[in-house]
Write an enzyme that holds these catalytic residues in place. Structure first.
Site, PDB file in Angstrom:
ATOM      1  N   HIS A  50     -19.072  -1.306  -1.342  1.00 43.27           N
ATOM      2  CA  HIS A  50     -20.261  -1.384  -0.348  1.00 43.27           C
ATOM      3  C   HIS A  50     -21.630  -1.494  -0.973  1.00 43.27           C
ATOM      4  CE1 HIS A  50     -22.285   0.787   3.173  1.00 43.27           C
ATOM      5  NE2 HIS A  50     -22.078  -0.349   3.406  1.00 43.27           N
ATOM      6  N   HIS A  92     -30.722  -4.282   1.815  1.00 43.20           N
ATOM      7  CA  HIS A  92     -30.261  -3.927   3.250  1.00 43.20           C
ATOM      8  C   HIS A  92     -31.375  -3.553   4.202  1.00 43.20           C
ATOM      9  CE1 HIS A  92     -28.772  -0.763   5.640  1.00 43.20           C
ATOM     10  NE2 HIS A  92     -27.622  -1.058   5.386  1.00 43.20           N
TER      11      HIS A  92
HETATM   12  O1  G3P Z   1     -19.800  -3.787   5.689  1.00 46.86           O
HETATM   13  C1  G3P Z   1     -20.137  -2.866   6.774  1.00 46.86           C
HETATM   14  C2  G3P Z   1     -21.541  -1.884   6.517  1.00 46.86           C
HETATM   15  O2  G3P Z   1     -22.024  -2.543   5.318  1.00 46.86           O
HETATM   16  C3  G3P Z   1     -22.196  -2.019   7.547  1.00 46.86           C
HETATM   17  O3  G3P Z   1     -23.395  -0.928   7.623  1.00 46.86           O
HETATM   18  O4  G3P Z   1     -25.588  -0.282   7.238  1.00 46.86           O
HETATM   19  O5  G3P Z   1     -24.037  -0.161   5.301  1.00 46.86           O
HETATM   20  O6  G3P Z   1     -24.849  -2.471   6.223  1.00 46.86           O
HETATM   21  P1  G3P Z   1     -24.721  -1.105   6.539  1.00 46.86           P
HETATM   22 CA    CA Z   2     -23.696  -4.021   5.019  1.00 41.73          CA
END
Ligand code: G3P
Ligand code: CA
Length: 300
Positions: A50, A92
């Site tokens: 992630h 992000h």
């Molecule tokens: O891949 C799913 C996840 O990344 C969505 O949430 O806020 O971490 O981008 P976020």
């Molecule tokens: Ca994401």
């Protein structure tokens, strides 16, 4: 008669409603095990880092991507945004404060200005050399060594008018890009735009942000989008937030022909529970924990 019926039936209705609302919690707490056991033997699942290995290096930086590759992940998830001069960067948040030494909105700055920022010290001073990467720099570094899941963040801003198309162009420039680069978004329109522009591109649909009321919105999304997504066989997976899942929900999504990647369980206990529910992949900040689990399961 009607009054009596209502009086006697309401506890049953209430009981069913409570079960429906608390179903994922019931599964997570009482039904799925937090221990690795024989049921998991031979199970295949994808390990997805992630924002890179973001528990071990600053998120969405080249250092986090290198770390994920070193661990041996199947896929790296990252987020993309546009700069003021419409260059695609890996980032992000909408604002700079949390993960850089800058301030304000990302799209108020040019790429050259953003490149001056330190994107690593907030995590650990030893990463002070980390800069915000462009999508091209990130993809060139990864270079097909694992798959990449690009999340298109929704932005109601004129800069984003042909964002999906621009990303498809980036995928086309990478050697065999269609095979190892996948687009995902909460916003189904980006996915549809990408397909309209180029039907070869692979996509996934994200479901339920952490900040939304999980259970109610899960039902709304299931009703509104799952039916629609079902008709679109180019959309290969649904990626729900892990608190919203139960074994039954994973089963239903599989029955409709979707793979299920869930985000972002970060403890071993939650990861094992998700694996017991039968998910196809886990998107986590700690792919090292998931890799240890995979090795333990393989050794069973
Ligand atoms: O891949 C799913 C996840 O990344 C969505 O949430 O806020 O971490 O981008 P976020
Ligand atoms: Ca994401």
């Amino acid at each position: 008669m009607t009054k009596k019926f209502l009086l006697y039936s309401s506890p049953v209705v209430l009981m069913f409603m409570s079960i429906a609302l608390f179903e994922p919690w019931i599964y997570r707490t009482f039904i799925t095990s937090s221990e690795i056991n024989e049921r998991l033997k031979g199970e295949h699942f994808d390990i997805i880092a992630h924002k890179g290995a973001s528990g071990l290096a600053p998120e969405n930086t080249l250092a986090a991507f290198e770390k994920a590759i070193e661990i041996g992940v199947d896929m790296i998830e990252l987020d993309v945004r546009n700069t003021g001069d419409e260059e695609i960067i890996v980032f992000h948040d909408e604002t700079l404060e949390r993960t850089t030494n800058g301030t304000g909105l990302v799209h108020d700055y040019t790429l050259a200005e953003l490149k001056e920022l330190d994107a690593g010290s907030w995590f650990d001073p030893k990463f002070s050399d980390q800069k915000i990467p462009t999508i091209k720099e990130a993809l060139d570094l990864i270079n097909g060594r694992c798959k990449v899941l690009i999340e298109i963040k929704h932005m109601d801003h004129p800069h984003y008018h042909d964002f999906a198309e621009k990303l498809v162009d980036v995928i086309r420039e990478e050697p065999n890009g269609y095979e190892w680069i996948i687009l995902q978004s909460y916003d189904v329109e980006y996915i549809e735009e990408a397909h309209k522009y180029d039907d070869h591109v692979q996509t996934k649909k994200l479901m339920i942000g952490e900040d939304s009321a999980p259970l109610i919105s899960f039902y709304v999304e299931t009703k509104m989008h799952l039916g629609r997504a079902k008709e679109d066989d180019r959309m290969k997976a649904l990626n729900p937030e892990f608190h919203t899942l139960s074994t039954r929900r994973v089963f239903r999504m599989h029955a409709r022909g979707f793979e299920v990647y869930t985000y972002a369980p970060n403890t071993r206990e939650d990861m094992v529970k998700m694996l017991h529910m039968g998910v196809d992949g886990i998107i986590t900040d700690y792919p090292n924990i998931l890799m240890d689990l995979r090795n333990e399961i393989e050794a069973l």
